[in-house]
Design a protein around this motif. Structure first.
Motif, short mmCIF file in Angstrom:
data_model
loop_
_atom_site.label_atom_id
_atom_site.label_comp_id
_atom_site.label_asym_id
_atom_site.label_seq_id
_atom_site.Cartn_x
_atom_site.Cartn_y
_atom_site.Cartn_z
N LEU A 167 7.18 5.96 -1.54
CA LEU A 167 7.17 5.31 -0.23
C LEU A 167 5.93 4.45 -0.05
N THR A 168 6.09 3.36 0.69
CA THR A 168 4.92 2.59 1.10
C THR A 168 4.34 3.21 2.37
N ALA A 169 3.12 2.83 2.69
CA ALA A 169 2.48 3.37 3.90
C ALA A 169 3.25 2.97 5.15
N LYS A 180 0.84 -1.20 0.00
CA LYS A 180 0.00 0.00 0.00
C LYS A 180 0.87 1.25 0.00
N ALA A 181 0.58 2.15 -0.92
CA ALA A 181 1.38 3.37 -1.05
C ALA A 181 1.08 4.34 0.09
N ALA A 182 2.05 5.17 0.41
CA ALA A 182 1.87 6.19 1.44
C ALA A 182 0.76 7.15 1.02
N SER A 183 -0.06 7.55 1.96
CA SER A 183 -1.16 8.47 1.66
C SER A 183 -0.63 9.89 1.51
N ALA A 184 -1.48 10.74 0.94
CA ALA A 184 -1.10 12.14 0.77
C ALA A 184 -0.86 12.80 2.13
N VAL A 221 9.15 6.16 9.42
CA VAL A 221 10.00 7.35 9.46
C VAL A 221 9.30 8.49 10.19
N ILE A 222 8.00 8.64 10.00
CA ILE A 222 7.23 9.68 10.69
C ILE A 222 7.31 9.48 12.20
N ASP A 223 7.10 8.24 12.65
CA ASP A 223 7.15 7.96 14.08
C ASP A 223 8.53 8.30 14.65
#
Length: 298
Positions: free
Chosen positions: A273-275, A229-233, A281-283
């Motif tokens: 990026l994937t979800a 699943k791709a990373a969301s906007a 990385v966000i975390d």
């Protein structure tokens, strides 16, 4: 003449308390707390101020707030630091450390290198001590080093393991017995599995041929590729904002180069990026920047 004084027994008989009354009173208070937590959780669930897994989920937000209140955290602190991972509460190892310190116990880092990190803790009430050392070899034996972050950020990953081990063994009463940190659950439990279902029975000519034992004509197999699943906007936007706050990552080329190093593959744009990669990385960036902010206020 000697007067006889009347003796009065000063002992007062206190009626015994029915245990069920105490239980009912506790449940009433819990119901009141749940009502208050739900109001806050419902309001916060509709904002971007809570982590993505909690957005739009007022019931989960309520449970997180209630759990956090039991260990002395405010509603906002709970929503930012407690996560539900496969039905189990977890928090970052750094948050575990903060909660244990706030309870009057002591934790500190003894040594840290890319190959070994040691933390020690001591209870403030009994003086009991606990020490944890995590090495790259120990992480490798446990199967954790498949995570690419062990290559790019070995000290941070080993520190998270040592902190969590000291915190939960030193003060399980403070953490309400929480057995794992979020990092550990993410690493140890792996992806959720999808139950296997029986294939639907074939119909028409193919079904009749199969029931009679007649082999079906050979077909050219369809080669399908299951993509992650791709990373969301929303994830990409938050990631760009977080990276822009990091020294040396304010330029797009530098940020993409850093992302490639962290994830172990070439990243030419955030849409690649994937979800799961974006969430990881966000975390990490959110946790590091929160740490920097707290150290700046100290």
């Amino acid at each position: 003449m000697t007067e006889i004084q009347q003796y009065t027994n000063p002992t007062t008989v206190v009626p015994s308390t029915d245990p069920s009354d105490v239980a009912i009173e506790r449940m009433v208070k819990q119901a009141q707390a749940m009502d208050a937590a739900y109001k806050i959780g419902s309001a916060m669930a509709g904002t971007s101020m809570v982590p993505q897994p909690l957005q739009g989920k007022p019931d989960d937000c309520t449970a997180v707030i209630l759990y956090g209140s039991e260990i002395g955290m405010s509603a906002v602190q709970s929503l930012q630091n407690i996560f539900v991972v496969r039905g189990r509460p977890a928090m970052y190892s750094r948050t575990m450390t903060a909660v244990v310190l706030a309870a009057g116990h002591h934790m500190a880092e003894v040594e840290a290198s890319p190959t070994s990190v040691t933390w020690v803790g001591r209870r403030g009430d009994t003086g009991v001590e606990f020490t944890s050392t995590w090495t790259i070899d120990r992480a490798k034996q446990a199967g954790f080093t498949s995570n690419k972050l062990y290559e790019s950020m070995p000290i941070e990953m080993l520190r998270a393991k040592a902190q969590a081990e000291v915190a939960r063994n030193l003060a399980p009463d403070v953490l309400l017995g929480m057995p794992h940190s979020k990092e550990e659950l993410d690493l140890e439990q792996g992806p959720e599995t999808t139950p296997v279902r029986r294939p639907a029975a074939k119909r028409g000519v193919a079904g009749v041929m199969e029931s009679l034992g007649i082999p079906a004509p050979e077909e050219t197999p369809a080669h399908t590729e299951v993509k992650a699943k791709a990373a969301s906007a929303a994830q990409r936007k938050e990631l760009v904002e977080l990276m822009s706050r990091e020294p040396g990552l304010d330029e797009p080329d530098d940020a993409l180069k850093w992302l490639s190093q962290q994830l172990g593959r070439q990243i030419g744009a955030t849409r690649e990026l994937t979800a799961d990669e974006a969430a990881q990385v966000i975390d990490f960036l959110r946790d590091e920047q929160a740490k920097d902010a707290s150290e700046g206020q100290a």
